[in-house]
Design an enzyme around this catalytic site. Structure first.
Site, short mmCIF file in Angstrom:
data_model
loop_
_atom_site.label_atom_id
_atom_site.label_comp_id
_atom_site.label_asym_id
_atom_site.label_seq_id
_atom_site.Cartn_x
_atom_site.Cartn_y
_atom_site.Cartn_z
N HIS A 1 0.70 57.32 -13.30
CA HIS A 1 1.10 55.98 -12.87
C HIS A 1 1.12 55.92 -11.35
O HIS A 1 1.36 56.93 -10.68
CB HIS A 1 2.48 55.64 -13.43
N GLU B 1 3.24 54.73 -9.21
CA GLU B 1 4.49 55.12 -8.54
C GLU B 1 4.61 56.64 -8.46
O GLU B 1 4.94 57.19 -7.41
CB GLU B 1 5.70 54.55 -9.30
N CYS C 1 8.13 51.61 -14.93
CA CYS C 1 8.52 51.92 -16.30
C CYS C 1 9.67 52.93 -16.26
O CYS C 1 10.05 53.43 -15.20
CB CYS C 1 7.33 52.49 -17.07
N CYS D 1 8.69 56.21 -14.53
CA CYS D 1 8.58 56.10 -13.08
C CYS D 1 9.94 55.87 -12.44
O CYS D 1 10.20 56.36 -11.33
CB CYS D 1 7.61 54.99 -12.71
#
Length: 159
Positions: free
Chosen positions: A57, A59, A87, A90
């Site tokens: 992801h 992040e 999410c 993250c």
């Protein structure tokens, strides 16, 4: 800790949104993130890299890059700008990295309306604030901001 003016928050968030457009253009999920230090300098920029794996992801990629950027680098005064609400995974990475502040664009609730039950983005529907408030240290959360702009790279992607 550097406190940003709303105009600077918007400028840096727009950069994260631009990274989400670039990510989509490269065939990845449309998410982007940047980490900025307490002086306002960008430490790292990253995009989603779903082709490398489900944990890539934006992040987490930005946090990893910021931590790699200098021996013993501390992120306890850093700010993460994310094109979308992080999410649960993250949000946990944000917490454990020591980052002090999060600014995000598109809310998880609004993203869910776009993704539906798309198998590549089956959400936990767990707002990042719910995850972060369970920690033992404060982490300031600002968002959603610029949601219409942050939504644009997702339009038509998840259908």
């Amino acid at each position: 800790m550097l406190k940003y003016a709303p105009a600077l928050d918007q400028q840096l968030l727009r950069r994260a949104i631009e990274l989400s457009r670039k990510s989509r253009g490269l065939g990845n999920h449309p998410f982007g993130a940047i980490v900025v230090d307490s002086s306002g300098a960008v430490l790292a920029e990253a995009m989603n890299d779903c082709r490398q794996g489900p944990l890539e992801h934006a992040e987490i990629n930005a946090i990893r890059a910021a931590l790699r950027g200098g021996a013993g680098r501390r992120l306890d005064e850093a700010i993460l700008y994310s094109s979308a609400e992080p999410c649960a995974m993250c949000a946990g990475a944000l917490y454990w990295s020591g980052i002090a502040r999060l600014v995000y664009g598109l809310s998880e609730r609004r993203l869910l309306k776009l993704t539906g039950r798309h198998p590549a983005n089956l959400t936990l529907s767990l707002p990042c604030r719910d995850v972060l408030r369970r920690g033992q240290r404060p982490l300031e959360v600002v968002g959603p901001l610029l949601e219409d702009e942050a939504e644009e790279p997702h339009r038509g992607f998840w259908t």
